[in-house]
Design a protein around this motif. Structure first.
Motif, PDB file in Angstrom:
ATOM      1  N   GLY A 174       1.620  44.058  83.448  1.00 33.59           N
ATOM      2  CA  GLY A 174       2.492  42.899  83.317  1.00 33.59           C
ATOM      3  C   GLY A 174       2.180  41.770  84.278  1.00 33.59           C
ATOM      4  N   VAL A 175       0.971  41.820  84.829  1.00 33.60           N
ATOM      5  CA  VAL A 175       0.604  40.804  85.820  1.00 33.60           C
ATOM      6  C   VAL A 175       0.103  39.515  85.156  1.00 33.60           C
ATOM      7  CG1 VAL A 175      -1.079  40.281  87.623  1.00 33.60           C
ATOM      8  CG2 VAL A 175       0.102  42.484  87.623  1.00 33.60           C
ATOM      9  N   LEU A 176      -0.456  39.665  83.952  1.00 37.48           N
ATOM     10  CA  LEU A 176      -1.037  38.498  83.270  1.00 37.48           C
ATOM     11  C   LEU A 176      -0.082  37.917  82.220  1.00 37.48           C
ATOM     12  CD1 LEU A 176      -4.722  39.704  82.707  1.00 37.48           C
ATOM     13  CD2 LEU A 176      -3.683  38.629  84.716  1.00 37.48           C
ATOM     14  N   ARG A 177      -0.370  36.699  81.829  1.00 37.74           N
ATOM     15  CA  ARG A 177       0.406  36.057  80.754  1.00 37.74           C
ATOM     16  C   ARG A 177       0.367  36.931  79.502  1.00 37.74           C
ATOM     17  NH1 ARG A 177       1.503  31.221  81.843  1.00 37.74           N
ATOM     18  NH2 ARG A 177       0.601  30.488  83.785  1.00 37.74           N
ATOM     19  N   ASP A 196       0.606  36.109  76.389  1.00 37.02           N
ATOM     20  CA  ASP A 196      -0.061  35.535  75.213  1.00 37.02           C
ATOM     21  C   ASP A 196      -1.566  35.341  75.408  1.00 37.02           C
ATOM     22  OD1 ASP A 196       0.501  33.799  77.229  1.00 37.02           O
ATOM     23  OD2 ASP A 196       0.906  32.077  75.930  1.00 37.02           O
ATOM     24  N   LEU A 197      -2.113  36.027  76.373  1.00 36.47           N
ATOM     25  CA  LEU A 197      -3.498  35.763  76.752  1.00 36.47           C
ATOM     26  C   LEU A 197      -4.505  36.570  75.933  1.00 36.47           C
ATOM     27  CD1 LEU A 197      -4.818  34.072  79.040  1.00 36.47           C
ATOM     28  CD2 LEU A 197      -4.894  36.183  80.378  1.00 36.47           C
ATOM     29  N   ASP A 198      -5.551  35.891  75.456  1.00 37.78           N
ATOM     30  CA  ASP A 198      -6.659  36.620  74.839  1.00 37.78           C
ATOM     31  C   ASP A 198      -7.630  37.014  75.952  1.00 37.78           C
ATOM     32  OD1 ASP A 198      -8.188  37.137  72.065  1.00 37.78           O
ATOM     33  OD2 ASP A 198      -9.610  36.533  73.626  1.00 37.78           O
ATOM     34  N   PHE A 238     -10.547  38.471  76.035  1.00 39.12           N
ATOM     35  CA  PHE A 238     -11.969  38.141  75.884  1.00 39.12           C
ATOM     36  C   PHE A 238     -12.225  36.680  76.246  1.00 39.12           C
ATOM     37  CE2 PHE A 238     -15.471  36.469  73.252  1.00 39.12           C
ATOM     38  CZ  PHE A 238     -16.503  37.218  73.778  1.00 39.12           C
ATOM     39  N   ALA A 239     -11.435  35.801  75.691  1.00 34.83           N
ATOM     40  CA  ALA A 239     -11.592  34.379  76.012  1.00 34.83           C
ATOM     41  C   ALA A 239     -11.383  34.135  77.503  1.00 34.83           C
ATOM     42  CB  ALA A 239     -10.617  33.546  75.188  1.00 34.83           C
ATOM     43  N   ALA A 240     -10.386  34.785  78.049  1.00 33.63           N
ATOM     44  CA  ALA A 240     -10.099  34.613  79.479  1.00 33.63           C
ATOM     45  C   ALA A 240     -11.292  35.035  80.326  1.00 33.63           C
ATOM     46  CB  ALA A 240      -8.874  35.432  79.866  1.00 33.63           C
ATOM     47  N   MET A 246      -6.925  32.506  88.647  1.00 33.77           N
ATOM     48  CA  MET A 246      -5.715  33.336  88.669  1.00 33.77           C
ATOM     49  C   MET A 246      -4.427  32.525  88.604  1.00 33.77           C
ATOM     50  SD  MET A 246      -6.737  36.399  88.495  1.00 33.77           S
ATOM     51  CE  MET A 246      -5.200  37.260  88.816  1.00 33.77           C
ATOM     52  N   SER A 247      -4.399  31.402  89.299  1.00 29.92           N
ATOM     53  CA  SER A 247      -3.127  30.677  89.430  1.00 29.92           C
ATOM     54  C   SER A 247      -3.131  29.289  88.812  1.00 29.92           C
ATOM     55  CB  SER A 247      -2.754  30.554  90.913  1.00 29.92           C
ATOM     56  OG  SER A 247      -2.900  31.802  91.564  1.00 29.92           O
ATOM     57  N   SER A 266      -2.894  26.627  84.551  1.00 28.02           N
ATOM     58  CA  SER A 266      -1.818  27.542  84.975  1.00 28.02           C
ATOM     59  C   SER A 266      -2.310  28.898  85.474  1.00 28.02           C
ATOM     60  CB  SER A 266      -0.861  27.777  83.809  1.00 28.02           C
ATOM     61  OG  SER A 266      -0.516  26.543  83.197  1.00 28.02           O
ATOM     62  N   LEU A 283      -4.517  32.726  84.922  1.00 25.08           N
ATOM     63  CA  LEU A 283      -4.344  33.870  84.033  1.00 25.08           C
ATOM     64  C   LEU A 283      -3.094  34.674  84.386  1.00 25.08           C
ATOM     65  CD1 LEU A 283      -8.019  35.219  83.961  1.00 25.08           C
ATOM     66  CD2 LEU A 283      -6.942  33.553  82.434  1.00 25.08           C
TER      67      LEU A 283
END
Lengths: 207, 207
Positions: free
Chosen positions: A156-159, A161-163, A165-167, A202-203, B203, B205
């Motif tokens: 639960g550390v990341l957004r 809605d994040l993909d 692979f793209a990230a 990260m931020s 923003s 990750l």
DNA sequence: GTCTATATGCAGATAGAC
DNA sequence: GTCTATCTGCATATAGAC
């Protein structure tokens, strides 16, 4: 037991020369890109161009080995940094592990290794057959990063809605592209750039 | 008034052919990198390699023009997107302006322009003299981005401890490196990647 | 193992016909 | 303006001496 070339403690003269050529090639590819010439690599290694062929069958073989060692080096540095962070038995905070990986990869590319640097710089320019052969190495390093990201996501550390692979690819881009603009003689140190990379990835840039 | 080649409304046949060659070159450089061959460019443009020399003095001249048009295209797309956002008279929120620039640049590189794509892909591989000549274009596009960032920083939208140069270059890296891994036939669309780029750069990750 | 000398091949560039 | 044919130069690669 007789010592052989595979005995890492006492490499043969030939093995050391081979290593010297690889070092020279990594430095040249890092600086000049994929079109670095064999004569320049040979000169840096202190020999004539023709002599390279005693150690390597072709330019392509040399390129392929640089790519492989480039990823292996970055991988090793990142893994070691994370193991250090983790300590002997416990696993660390997934967010700190990601930050550690970003810093380690960026430092590898920026100043710790001509191999990692060269790999980042030329990987997009190599002919199709070399690129194909390189994919396995890329996948295993990518899988390691994917684990780091998956674990962080699950925790639960990341957004949400994040993909991933793209990230991951965008992050690699930010880190690897530093080879195009980093200038050791300028204001920003490799450490400062690595810090900024960790922060941005990260931020984000926004407050 | 007699029509000339500088009349953009009715370009001469020669001007149109020249454009066709440039289009072909951009597509080839995008795909094959800096080492794309003139024969392939010529073939794509529907002519023989020798015929290129009626329109361009050398391969280097062609490369230089692709680089210049690449930046000009990205610049134009970004500027237009921001002007649209701003509307007729008021300036928008500096944060939204940055987001808009990131999306527009990423889209330019990913699918709107072979020129922007080719520029991002080969700029690190061109020989020193071409790179030198290209620096002025890079600086003016960079200055535009720097303005966007400075304005945002002054408005207190960005992290206080941020080095704007490093931030800009890292962001460019994330965006430009997409040329190395984007595959239109795969799962992720250009739009989705652009969205993720905006999210990561602005923003981060992490949640 | 490395050297020198040379061969090979290819991509960029040029000349002249059309 | 574009073609075909050809030239040139250069980088990779090879051969054989040492």
């Amino acid at each position: 037991m007789v010592e052989t070339s595979s005995d890492t403690k006492t490499p043969t003269k030939s093995a050391r020369t081979r290593k010297r050529i690889l070092d020279a090639a990594a430095a040249e590819f890092r600086q000049a890109g994929y079109n670095a010439r064999l004569v320049d690599i040979a000169e840096r290694a202190g020999m004539q161009a023709g002599s390279l062929y005693y150690h390597f069958a072709s330019r392509e073989e040399l390129v392929a080995e640089i790519l492989q060692l480039g990823i292996a080096t970055a991988f090793a540095q990142v893994r070691r940094a994370i193991e250090e962070l983790d300590g002997s038995d416990i696993e660390s905070d997934p967010r700190r592990r990601l930050e550690t990986a970003i810093r380690a990869h960026t430092m590898a590319v920026l100043e710790q290794s001509d191999y990692a640097s060269a790999q980042a710089k030329i990987v997009g320019q190599v002919p199709p057959d070399i690129a194909e052969a390189h994919k396995a190495d890329q996948r295993s390093y990518g899988a390691y990063w994917n684990d780091l990201l998956e674990t962080a996501a699950t925790a639960g550390v990341l957004r949400a809605d994040l993909d991933l692979f793209a990230a991951r690819m965008l992050a690699f881009g930010a880190m690897n592209w530093t080879t195009e603009w980093f200038d050791p003689s300028r204001r920003l140190s490799a450490d400062q750039i690595a810090d900024t990379a960790v922060m941005m990835i990260m931020s984000g840039l926004a407050k």
